[in-house]
Write a protein that holds these residues in place. Sequence first.
Motif, mmCIF file in Angstrom:
data_model
loop_
_atom_site.group_PDB
_atom_site.id
_atom_site.type_symbol
_atom_site.label_atom_id
_atom_site.label_comp_id
_atom_site.label_asym_id
_atom_site.label_seq_id
_atom_site.Cartn_x
_atom_site.Cartn_y
_atom_site.Cartn_z
ATOM 1 N N VAL A 1 0.863 -1.180 0.000
ATOM 2 C CA VAL A 1 0.000 0.000 0.000
ATOM 3 C C VAL A 1 0.899 1.228 0.000
ATOM 4 C CG1 VAL A 1 -1.741 1.314 1.268
ATOM 5 C CG2 VAL A 1 -1.839 -1.194 1.238
ATOM 6 N N THR A 2 0.706 2.116 -0.964
ATOM 7 C CA THR A 2 1.609 3.260 -1.091
ATOM 8 C C THR A 2 0.890 4.488 -1.643
ATOM 9 O OG1 THR A 2 3.718 4.023 -2.043
ATOM 10 C CG2 THR A 2 2.357 2.564 -3.413
ATOM 11 N N ASN A 3 1.420 5.644 -1.308
ATOM 12 C CA ASN A 3 0.934 6.887 -1.909
ATOM 13 C C ASN A 3 1.956 7.443 -2.893
ATOM 14 O OD1 ASN A 3 2.783 7.616 0.171
ATOM 15 N ND2 ASN A 3 1.927 9.681 0.260
ATOM 16 N N SER A 4 2.785 6.545 -3.434
ATOM 17 C CA SER A 4 3.830 6.927 -4.392
ATOM 18 C C SER A 4 3.633 6.181 -5.701
ATOM 19 C CB SER A 4 5.219 6.615 -3.826
ATOM 20 O OG SER A 4 6.204 6.693 -4.833
ATOM 21 N N VAL B 1 -0.774 -4.473 -5.350
ATOM 22 C CA VAL B 1 -0.382 -3.088 -5.110
ATOM 23 C C VAL B 1 -1.638 -2.235 -4.975
ATOM 24 C CG1 VAL B 1 0.799 -1.054 -6.029
ATOM 25 C CG2 VAL B 1 1.807 -3.321 -6.345
ATOM 26 N N VAL B 2 -1.725 -1.496 -3.874
ATOM 27 C CA VAL B 2 -2.825 -0.557 -3.640
ATOM 28 C C VAL B 2 -2.233 0.844 -3.669
ATOM 29 C CG1 VAL B 2 -4.620 0.203 -2.063
ATOM 30 C CG2 VAL B 2 -4.062 -2.240 -2.228
ATOM 31 N N LEU B 3 -2.648 1.645 -4.637
ATOM 32 C CA LEU B 3 -2.146 3.012 -4.787
ATOM 33 C C LEU B 3 -3.247 3.988 -4.396
ATOM 34 C CD1 LEU B 3 0.075 4.985 -5.822
ATOM 35 C CD2 LEU B 3 -0.976 4.786 -8.093
ATOM 36 N N THR B 4 -2.954 4.829 -3.406
ATOM 37 C CA THR B 4 -3.946 5.831 -3.011
ATOM 38 C C THR B 4 -4.071 6.868 -4.119
ATOM 39 O OG1 THR B 4 -2.408 7.402 -2.005
ATOM 40 C CG2 THR B 4 -3.175 5.583 -0.618
ATOM 41 N N GLY B 5 -5.193 7.522 -4.173
ATOM 42 C CA GLY B 5 -5.305 8.692 -5.030
ATOM 43 C C GLY B 5 -4.722 9.894 -4.310
ATOM 44 N N GLY B 6 -4.955 11.075 -4.843
ATOM 45 C CA GLY B 6 -4.517 12.279 -4.153
ATOM 46 C C GLY B 6 -3.882 13.297 -5.063
ATOM 47 N N ILE B 7 -3.431 14.379 -4.456
ATOM 48 C CA ILE B 7 -2.782 15.488 -5.149
ATOM 49 C C ILE B 7 -1.283 15.237 -5.180
ATOM 50 C CG2 ILE B 7 -2.376 17.976 -5.139
ATOM 51 C CD1 ILE B 7 -4.979 18.172 -3.427
ATOM 52 N N ARG B 8 -0.669 15.405 -6.328
ATOM 53 C CA ARG B 8 0.751 15.106 -6.486
ATOM 54 C C ARG B 8 1.617 16.256 -5.985
ATOM 55 N NH1 ARG B 8 3.392 13.544 -12.355
ATOM 56 N NH2 ARG B 8 5.527 13.068 -11.646
ATOM 57 N N THR B 9 2.647 15.927 -5.175
ATOM 58 C CA THR B 9 3.582 16.928 -4.662
ATOM 59 C C THR B 9 4.839 16.968 -5.529
ATOM 60 O OG1 THR B 9 4.881 15.441 -3.244
ATOM 61 C CG2 THR B 9 2.795 16.285 -2.340
ATOM 62 N N PRO B 10 5.734 17.971 -5.312
ATOM 63 C CA PRO B 10 6.994 18.010 -6.074
ATOM 64 C C PRO B 10 7.851 16.764 -5.884
ATOM 65 C CG PRO B 10 6.580 20.139 -5.061
ATOM 66 C CD PRO B 10 5.546 19.199 -4.522
ATOM 67 N N SER B 11 7.695 16.069 -4.741
ATOM 68 C CA SER B 11 8.481 14.855 -4.510
ATOM 69 C C SER B 11 7.726 13.602 -4.945
ATOM 70 C CB SER B 11 8.859 14.745 -3.031
ATOM 71 O OG SER B 11 7.707 14.715 -2.209
ATOM 72 N N ASP B 12 6.667 13.781 -5.727
ATOM 73 C CA ASP B 12 5.886 12.676 -6.305
ATOM 74 C C ASP B 12 5.130 11.842 -5.270
ATOM 75 O OD1 ASP B 12 6.439 13.396 -8.851
ATOM 76 O OD2 ASP B 12 7.941 11.867 -9.228
ATOM 77 N N ALA B 13 4.726 12.485 -4.174
ATOM 78 C CA ALA B 13 3.816 11.838 -3.230
ATOM 79 C C ALA B 13 2.386 12.199 -3.620
ATOM 80 C CB ALA B 13 4.101 12.306 -1.810
ATOM 81 N N LEU B 14 1.453 11.279 -3.370
ATOM 82 C CA LEU B 14 0.030 11.565 -3.530
ATOM 83 C C LEU B 14 -0.525 11.867 -2.146
ATOM 84 C CD1 LEU B 14 -0.949 8.749 -6.064
ATOM 85 C CD2 LEU B 14 -0.483 11.161 -6.542
ATOM 86 N N VAL B 15 -1.085 13.056 -1.979
ATOM 87 C CA VAL B 15 -1.455 13.519 -0.647
ATOM 88 C C VAL B 15 -2.861 14.122 -0.663
ATOM 89 C CG1 VAL B 15 0.957 13.996 -0.087
ATOM 90 C CG2 VAL B 15 -0.468 15.835 -1.020
#
Length: 266
Positions: free
Chosen positions: A123-126, A143-157
Amino acid sequence: MNPLASQRQAVILDEVERLGAVRVSSLVARLGVSDMTVRRDLDALAQRGLVIKVHGGATSVGGRSVDEPGFEAKQVRAQGEKDAIAHVAAQMVTPGSAVGISAGTTTWTLAHLLRDIPGITVVTNSMRVADVVLSSGRTDQTVVLTGGIRTPSDALVGPVAVEALRTLHLDVVFLGVHGMDERGFTTPNLMESETDRALVEAGRQLVVVADHSKWGVVGLSTIVPLSDADVLITDDALTPHAREVLGGQVGELVIARGQSARAGER
């Protein structure tokens, strides 16, 4: 970029971060290459936003609490240390377990090693971590990928990522951080800290993976205090003072040396 140029630029970046500024003449002596080669390397680093070129050398970009380097900027830093940390961390993952992995270059390095472990759920937000695990082509891994808003470091938040994590239960969470000191583990991104906290809360065990250069770096927002880490895996370039502080706060301090480690004091 050829491997030799990549290695030189990693050394230059480490020197800039350690000293705050470097001169071309000192880099020529340190690297054993020509003045022109050093200047080309500085140009390449400056174009990627990693250093600021000045007359006769370069200076650091800065260490403000809201600075957030991109993934490529962080990827070239402390590569050997990250490899060592990742090898130790991978030994903590058992077949069939549910593993949480935050965004970051150390966790991305770890993801490459997890492709060989059967039956795990990641499970990841990347997106980068997810791509690495999926590239194995294994049908026994999920693989479970969260959704979200992408940051400059490629995290989904953000709220979408947080909501996706709230109903999950993970055996272990591997957390990469921007900085760490007596105040805790930090990030420059407010939404990323909230998302990371949700990931931490989903796990039964928290393992922080952070090389020595993260010590003394303070991001805008605290993710969790030092005492929340069941295990902190770092490298043997960590200063004695940092070892003392961290060893007295985290559950277990593990120092990676090459592909081995030793446990520090609780």
